[in-house]
Design a protein around this motif. Sequence first.
Motif, short mmCIF file in Angstrom:
data_model
loop_
_atom_site.label_atom_id
_atom_site.label_comp_id
_atom_site.label_asym_id
_atom_site.label_seq_id
_atom_site.Cartn_x
_atom_site.Cartn_y
_atom_site.Cartn_z
N PRO A 188 0.84 -1.20 0.00
CA PRO A 188 0.00 0.00 0.00
C PRO A 188 0.87 1.25 0.00
O PRO A 188 1.95 1.27 0.62
CB PRO A 188 -0.80 -0.12 1.29
CG PRO A 188 -0.84 -1.59 1.57
CD PRO A 188 0.50 -2.11 1.12
N ALA A 189 0.40 2.29 -0.68
CA ALA A 189 1.21 3.51 -0.80
C ALA A 189 0.34 4.76 -0.65
O ALA A 189 -0.78 4.82 -1.17
CB ALA A 189 1.92 3.54 -2.15
N LEU A 190 0.89 5.72 0.06
CA LEU A 190 0.28 7.04 0.20
C LEU A 190 1.25 8.04 -0.42
O LEU A 190 2.39 8.16 0.03
CB LEU A 190 0.04 7.37 1.68
CG LEU A 190 -0.38 8.81 2.02
CD1 LEU A 190 -1.68 9.18 1.33
CD2 LEU A 190 -0.51 8.97 3.54
N LEU A 207 2.49 10.85 -11.36
CA LEU A 207 3.30 9.88 -12.09
C LEU A 207 3.58 8.66 -11.23
O LEU A 207 3.45 7.51 -11.69
CB LEU A 207 4.61 10.53 -12.54
CG LEU A 207 5.64 9.60 -13.19
CD1 LEU A 207 5.08 9.01 -14.48
CD2 LEU A 207 6.94 10.36 -13.47
N ILE A 208 3.97 8.90 -9.98
CA ILE A 208 4.23 7.79 -9.07
C ILE A 208 2.96 6.96 -8.87
O ILE A 208 2.98 5.73 -8.96
CB ILE A 208 4.74 8.32 -7.72
CG1 ILE A 208 6.14 8.93 -7.88
CG2 ILE A 208 4.76 7.21 -6.66
CD1 ILE A 208 6.62 9.73 -6.68
N ALA A 209 1.85 7.64 -8.60
CA ALA A 209 0.59 6.94 -8.35
C ALA A 209 0.15 6.10 -9.55
O ALA A 209 -0.38 5.00 -9.39
CB ALA A 209 -0.49 7.95 -7.98
N GLN A 210 0.38 6.61 -10.73
CA GLN A 210 -0.03 5.90 -11.94
C GLN A 210 0.83 4.68 -12.23
O GLN A 210 0.35 3.69 -12.78
CB GLN A 210 0.01 6.86 -13.14
CG GLN A 210 -1.05 7.93 -13.12
CD GLN A 210 -0.77 9.07 -14.09
OE1 GLN A 210 0.15 8.99 -14.91
NE2 GLN A 210 -1.57 10.12 -14.01
N ARG A 211 2.10 4.73 -11.88
CA ARG A 211 3.02 3.66 -12.24
C ARG A 211 3.18 2.59 -11.16
O ARG A 211 3.67 1.50 -11.45
CB ARG A 211 4.40 4.22 -12.59
CG ARG A 211 4.45 4.93 -13.92
CD ARG A 211 5.88 5.36 -14.28
NE ARG A 211 6.83 4.26 -14.25
CZ ARG A 211 7.00 3.39 -15.25
NH1 ARG A 211 6.26 3.46 -16.34
NH2 ARG A 211 7.92 2.42 -15.15
N LEU A 212 2.78 2.87 -9.94
CA LEU A 212 2.90 1.89 -8.86
C LEU A 212 2.12 0.61 -9.17
O LEU A 212 1.04 0.65 -9.75
CB LEU A 212 2.40 2.48 -7.55
CG LEU A 212 3.34 3.43 -6.80
CD1 LEU A 212 2.60 4.11 -5.67
CD2 LEU A 212 4.55 2.67 -6.27
N GLY A 213 2.68 -0.51 -8.73
CA GLY A 213 1.99 -1.78 -8.91
C GLY A 213 1.09 -2.13 -7.74
O GLY A 213 0.50 -3.21 -7.71
#
Length: 252
Positions: A188-190, A207-213
């Motif tokens: 999980p990422a915030l 960009l980070i949010a779009q590319r995270l798996g």
Amino acid sequence: MTNENIMPGAEPFFFAGNDIGVLVSHGFTGTPQSMRYLGEQIHAAGYTVMGPRLAGHGVSPAAMAKTGAADWIASIEEAMNQLRQTCKQIYMVGLSMGGTLTLYTAAKHPGVIQGAVTINAVVRVGSPGMAAVAYDRTAPDTVPGIGSDIKAPDVEELAYKEVPVTAFREAYALAAVTHDLLPTIACPALVITAREDHVVDPTNGPLIAQRLGSSRIELSWLDDSYHVATLDNDKLRIAQQVVAFIRSIAGQ
């Protein structure tokens, strides 16, 4: 790496709490000072918190010039391993390049990092001017510093006033490598991003949010802070969001 003294206020910190560990990382040319308030607030929620000083930081630009991305990664991994000795779960929070290191660590240690929080992290520098300097053999040894981009009056980040070009080159490479690792991150990422940031392009957040798996990704925007948001007007809001995020995963 150096026998020079640490700058007053740049000392690493450790706050003992329960068996949930939170590793907090400062950014490029900065020091643990920029993360101390956040660390204190996380600790107040009951968690064990460690804020390491990245190699070459908090001493002098000359000391920083002798270090690179591998050394900064080693600083984080050493702190992570210390936390693992007493904590059953590990979370990581990072500001700026500390956010980059958070993502890198989540990618490289998927079985350890249970949740990742980035604050104005960089995975794409997007600066033609900086790119032109990175490998220019005629460039000066140092360029002007990037610290203390803060909206709140009378608040200053403890950071270098000048940046070694060799170290900047390393940070550039770390951002690029981390960008390519984003799809491998599953925890999980915030992703916290200031709308107005004079150091890191705010487009890094989406960009980070779009590319995270990751299957759980939260993107949060800050409206009243600049780059060093952990010392800025939104610092309490950030702390509350971080604690709520960790609690939602850890269950305590």
